[in-house]
Write a protein that holds these residues in place. Structure first.
Motif, PDB file in Angstrom:
ATOM      1  N   ARG A 153     -18.150 -34.943 -12.424  1.00 49.97           N
ATOM      2  CA  ARG A 153     -17.017 -35.318 -11.583  1.00 49.97           C
ATOM      3  C   ARG A 153     -15.718 -35.000 -12.328  1.00 49.97           C
ATOM      4  N   PHE A 154     -14.836 -34.254 -11.671  1.00 49.73           N
ATOM      5  CA  PHE A 154     -13.597 -33.804 -12.306  1.00 49.73           C
ATOM      6  C   PHE A 154     -12.396 -34.516 -11.692  1.00 49.73           C
ATOM      7  N   ALA A 155     -11.626 -35.202 -12.535  1.00 47.79           N
ATOM      8  CA  ALA A 155     -10.421 -35.882 -12.064  1.00 47.79           C
ATOM      9  C   ALA A 155      -9.280 -34.904 -11.829  1.00 47.79           C
ATOM     10  N   LYS A 156      -9.311 -33.777 -12.537  1.00 50.07           N
ATOM     11  CA  LYS A 156      -8.279 -32.754 -12.397  1.00 50.07           C
ATOM     12  C   LYS A 156      -8.946 -31.423 -12.078  1.00 50.07           C
ATOM     13  N   VAL A 157      -8.425 -30.739 -11.071  1.00 50.81           N
ATOM     14  CA  VAL A 157      -8.978 -29.447 -10.648  1.00 50.81           C
ATOM     15  C   VAL A 157      -7.856 -28.419 -10.614  1.00 50.81           C
ATOM     16  N   GLY A 158      -8.167 -27.202 -11.042  1.00 55.65           N
ATOM     17  CA  GLY A 158      -7.244 -26.079 -10.941  1.00 55.65           C
ATOM     18  C   GLY A 158      -7.915 -24.928 -10.220  1.00 55.65           C
ATOM     19  N   SER A 159      -7.168 -23.857  -9.981  1.00 59.58           N
ATOM     20  CA  SER A 159      -7.740 -22.679  -9.317  1.00 59.58           C
ATOM     21  C   SER A 159      -7.202 -21.414  -9.967  1.00 59.58           C
ATOM     22  N   ILE A 160      -7.979 -20.339  -9.817  1.00 58.29           N
ATOM     23  CA  ILE A 160      -7.561 -19.025 -10.326  1.00 58.29           C
ATOM     24  C   ILE A 160      -8.260 -17.952  -9.496  1.00 58.29           C
ATOM     25  N   GLY A 161      -7.588 -16.822  -9.303  1.00 52.42           N
ATOM     26  CA  GLY A 161      -8.195 -15.703  -8.599  1.00 52.42           C
ATOM     27  C   GLY A 161      -7.422 -14.435  -8.862  1.00 52.42           C
ATOM     28  N   TRP A 162      -8.100 -13.316  -8.663  1.00 50.41           N
ATOM     29  CA  TRP A 162      -7.518 -12.012  -8.919  1.00 50.41           C
ATOM     30  C   TRP A 162      -7.439 -11.207  -7.631  1.00 50.41           C
ATOM     31  N   CYS A 163      -6.285 -10.692  -7.318  1.00 52.36           N
ATOM     32  CA  CYS A 163      -6.090  -9.781  -6.196  1.00 52.36           C
ATOM     33  C   CYS A 163      -6.484 -10.443  -4.872  1.00 52.36           C
ATOM     34  N   PHE A 164      -7.491  -9.974  -4.196  1.00 52.32           N
ATOM     35  CA  PHE A 164      -8.026 -10.658  -3.015  1.00 52.32           C
ATOM     36  C   PHE A 164      -8.230 -12.141  -3.332  1.00 52.32           C
ATOM     37  N   GLY A 165      -8.800 -12.399  -4.501  1.00 53.15           N
ATOM     38  CA  GLY A 165      -9.029 -13.769  -4.927  1.00 53.15           C
ATOM     39  C   GLY A 165      -7.764 -14.502  -5.311  1.00 53.15           C
ATOM     40  N   GLY A 166      -6.690 -13.771  -5.616  1.00 55.30           N
ATOM     41  CA  GLY A 166      -5.432 -14.434  -5.932  1.00 55.30           C
ATOM     42  C   GLY A 166      -4.883 -15.194  -4.741  1.00 55.30           C
TER      43      GLY A 166
END
Length: 275
Positions: A153-166
């Motif tokens: 279980r994560f209290a803090k979440v982030g995101s990352i992606g490249w190009c289409f995934g950006g």
């Protein structure tokens, strides 16, 4: 570091677009296809990560590659692939980010089990993505980390992606709302819809190549204006480079700039998610 091939909509500097546009005409653009060489072969054997499935917000399930955190209380990251799909390059990046920070990482599969090896295949897979389904997948990934569905279980979440995934990294932050506390986009097409940005709670880091012919100055300036109007924090990190500049398999790979972008990403996460 893998920061691969641009997937964005070729638009004039004055026009606006969301990452969720169909992108059909973009996939059919010969110049775009010609600019994207197939990924070089690689050997990858997962050390800490494993293939998983998780529930999505539309009541279905999706596939992903999950690397558990190295320590209790570490943040979690939703990672989104570029137009080739969830291949071994992305799996390697998930483990690399884990190794660097100790975070848990869930790399999602927006192509539902399919992976492209040629630009033609990638274009077809990208065209087949349904925005509502993709939103449900990235939203479900945030929930899977937050709620402990994968065992942590994560209290803090982030995101990352490249190009289409950006662009889809930004959508993960929008869909995830308060659960997502840091968003990184490499070359991604920004969403400038005020209603969408109102839901965004995470500061955003946009890594931008100033010689990029698709995510150009007009697009970036439009995103800056939209974020300022929405009173949302945005950091734009420009590099005098072409799209794909941080991708080692790209002829325009710039290792110096790519390494700087990676270190900026790590610093951004440490600031907003913790060590």
């Amino acid at each position: 570091m893998l920061t691969t091939l641009l997937l964005a909509i070729a638009i004039s500097p004055q026009s606006g677009a969301s990452c969720c546009d169909p992108m059909s005409s973009f996939a059919a653009d010969p110049a775009f296809v010609a600019a994207h060489l197939a990924p070089l072969p690689m050997r990858f054997a997962a050390r800490a990560g494993k293939n998983v499935s998780f529930r999505t917000s539309d009541g279905k399930t999706a596939l992903g590659f999950y690397v558990p955190p190295a320590r209790k209380g570490a943040p979690g990251i939703v990672m989104v692939h570029e137009w080739w799909g969830l291949n071994d390059y992305i799996r390697r990046e998930a483990e690399r980010l884990h190794d660097e920070l100790g975070y848990g990482v869930l790399a999602v599969d927006l192509y539902e089990g399919k992976v492209a090896t040629t630009p033609q295949e990638a274009g077809k897979l990208m065209q087949a993505v349904r925005p509502d389904r993709a939103k449900a997948i990235v939203h479900g990934a945030v929930n899977a980390l937050k709620d402990g569905e994968l065992g942590n279980r994560f209290a803090k979440v982030g995101s990352i992606g490249w190009c289409f995934g950006g662009g889809w990294s930004l959508q993960a932050a929008i869909q995830g709302g308060p659960a997502v506390k840091a968003c990184v986009m490499y070359y991604g097409m920004p969403d400038t819809d005020p209603a969408d940005l109102k839901r965004l709670k995470a500061p955003v880091l946009l890594v931008w190549a100033t010689r990029d012919g698709w995510i150009n100055k007009g697009v970036v300036d439009g995103f800056k204006t939209a974020m300022a109007n929405a009173k949302k924090p945005l950091t734009v990190l420009p590099f005098d480079a072409d799209h794909g500049f941080a991708n080692p398999s790209n002829p325009k790979y710039d290792k110096v700039s790519g390494d700087k972008a990676w270190q900026a990403t790590i610093s951004f996460y440490k600031t907003h998610l913790g060590k």
